[in-house]
Motif scaffolding. Structure first.
Motif, short mmCIF file in Angstrom:
data_model
loop_
_atom_site.label_atom_id
_atom_site.label_comp_id
_atom_site.label_asym_id
_atom_site.label_seq_id
_atom_site.Cartn_x
_atom_site.Cartn_y
_atom_site.Cartn_z
N LYS A 1 58.47 15.63 62.78
CA LYS A 1 57.71 16.37 61.77
C LYS A 1 58.39 16.31 60.41
O LYS A 1 59.60 16.17 60.31
CB LYS A 1 57.58 17.84 62.18
N GLU A 2 57.55 16.47 59.39
CA GLU A 2 58.04 16.68 58.03
C GLU A 2 57.37 17.98 57.60
O GLU A 2 56.15 18.00 57.36
CB GLU A 2 57.60 15.52 57.14
N GLY A 3 58.13 19.07 57.61
CA GLY A 3 57.51 20.38 57.41
C GLY A 3 56.60 20.66 58.59
O GLY A 3 57.02 20.59 59.74
N ASP A 4 55.32 20.97 58.31
CA ASP A 4 54.36 21.25 59.39
C ASP A 4 53.61 19.99 59.82
O ASP A 4 52.85 20.02 60.78
CB ASP A 4 53.33 22.30 58.92
N ARG A 5 53.79 18.90 59.09
CA ARG A 5 53.02 17.69 59.35
C ARG A 5 53.71 16.84 60.42
O ARG A 5 54.90 16.55 60.32
CB ARG A 5 52.91 16.91 58.04
N VAL A 6 52.95 16.43 61.42
CA VAL A 6 53.49 15.54 62.46
C VAL A 6 53.37 14.10 61.93
O VAL A 6 52.28 13.63 61.65
CB VAL A 6 52.72 15.68 63.79
N ILE A 7 54.51 13.44 61.78
CA ILE A 7 54.50 12.06 61.27
C ILE A 7 54.39 11.07 62.42
O ILE A 7 53.60 10.14 62.39
CB ILE A 7 55.78 11.77 60.45
N MET B 1 58.00 6.87 51.13
CA MET B 1 58.56 6.58 52.46
C MET B 1 58.39 7.83 53.32
O MET B 1 58.92 8.88 53.00
CB MET B 1 60.05 6.26 52.27
N ASP B 2 57.61 7.72 54.38
CA ASP B 2 57.37 8.88 55.24
C ASP B 2 58.55 9.16 56.16
O ASP B 2 58.87 10.31 56.43
CB ASP B 2 56.13 8.64 56.11
N VAL B 3 59.15 8.10 56.68
CA VAL B 3 60.28 8.26 57.61
C VAL B 3 61.46 7.48 57.03
O VAL B 3 61.41 6.25 56.95
CB VAL B 3 59.93 7.73 59.02
N PRO B 4 62.51 8.17 56.59
CA PRO B 4 63.62 7.47 55.94
C PRO B 4 64.52 6.71 56.91
O PRO B 4 64.55 6.99 58.11
CB PRO B 4 64.40 8.60 55.26
N VAL B 5 65.25 5.74 56.36
CA VAL B 5 66.28 5.01 57.12
C VAL B 5 67.25 6.03 57.71
O VAL B 5 67.59 7.02 57.06
CB VAL B 5 67.04 4.04 56.18
N GLY B 6 67.69 5.77 58.93
CA GLY B 6 68.68 6.66 59.55
C GLY B 6 68.06 7.77 60.40
O GLY B 6 68.77 8.49 61.09
N THR B 7 66.72 7.90 60.35
CA THR B 7 66.05 8.90 61.19
C THR B 7 66.31 8.57 62.65
O THR B 7 66.26 7.41 63.05
CB THR B 7 64.53 8.89 60.92
#
Length: 165
Positions: free
Chosen positions: A37-43, A1-7
């Motif tokens: 972002k997740e760390g340096d990665r743009v999601i 899951m790249d973007v979790p529930v509740g984001t």
């Protein structure tokens, strides 16, 4: 899951919405304000389009003293690809005139504080308040909900988003 529930994401409304004129199932679009972002990665890059739908409307009448709009999002377009989502608005903050006290009230404060701010006489600063869950935005007494194009809406994902499909 790249973007979790509740984001939570802030999105800018691309067209105006009003409880006086909106109908259930009306479509609208909003764009994300900042890179997620997740760390340096743009999601989810800034400017990604989220597609929404009006899921309920109450028009202000003599009997119904407060207009309300319920907004939900069901799709996000990231780098040209579309992904199904479930997301709801958590509160509505008017795009202009949010200064001083109103700015403090709107910035991630609890719903109680937002309601208190409206009842406490912060005039014209907040476009609407959350009533209950599910993305319902209610106007103050005797008014319809008027969300201008450019209004910033904080949105919470109710489903996770998997970008590796």
């Amino acid at each position: 899951m790249d973007v979790p529930v509740g984001t939570e994401l802030d999105v800018r409304l691309q067209q105006s919405l009003s409880s006086a004129t909106a109908a259930v199932e009306d479509r609208f679009e909003a764009t994300t304000l900042v890179d997620l972002k997740e760390g340096d990665r743009v999601i989810i890059p800034a400017g990604s389009v989220m597609r929404g739908v009006v899921s309920a409307v109450t028009k202000t009448t003599r009997l119904e003293r407060k207009g309300s709009l319920t907004l939900a999002f069901d799709q996000v377009r990231i780098n040209g690809r579309e992904y199904p989502i479930r997301a709801t608005v958590t509160q509505a903050i008017e795009s202009e005139g949010v200064k001083g006290e109103a700015g403090k009230i709107g910035a991630g404060a609890g719903v109680g504080m937002i309601i208190g701010g409206i009842l406490g006489g912060v005039k014209g600063a907040l476009a609407g308040i959350l009533i209950g869950g599910g993305g319902t935005i209610a106007a103050t007494e005797g008014k319809d909900v008027e969300l201008a194009a450019g209004t910033v809406l904080p949105v919470r994902l109710d489903s996770g988003l998997n970008l590796r499909q």
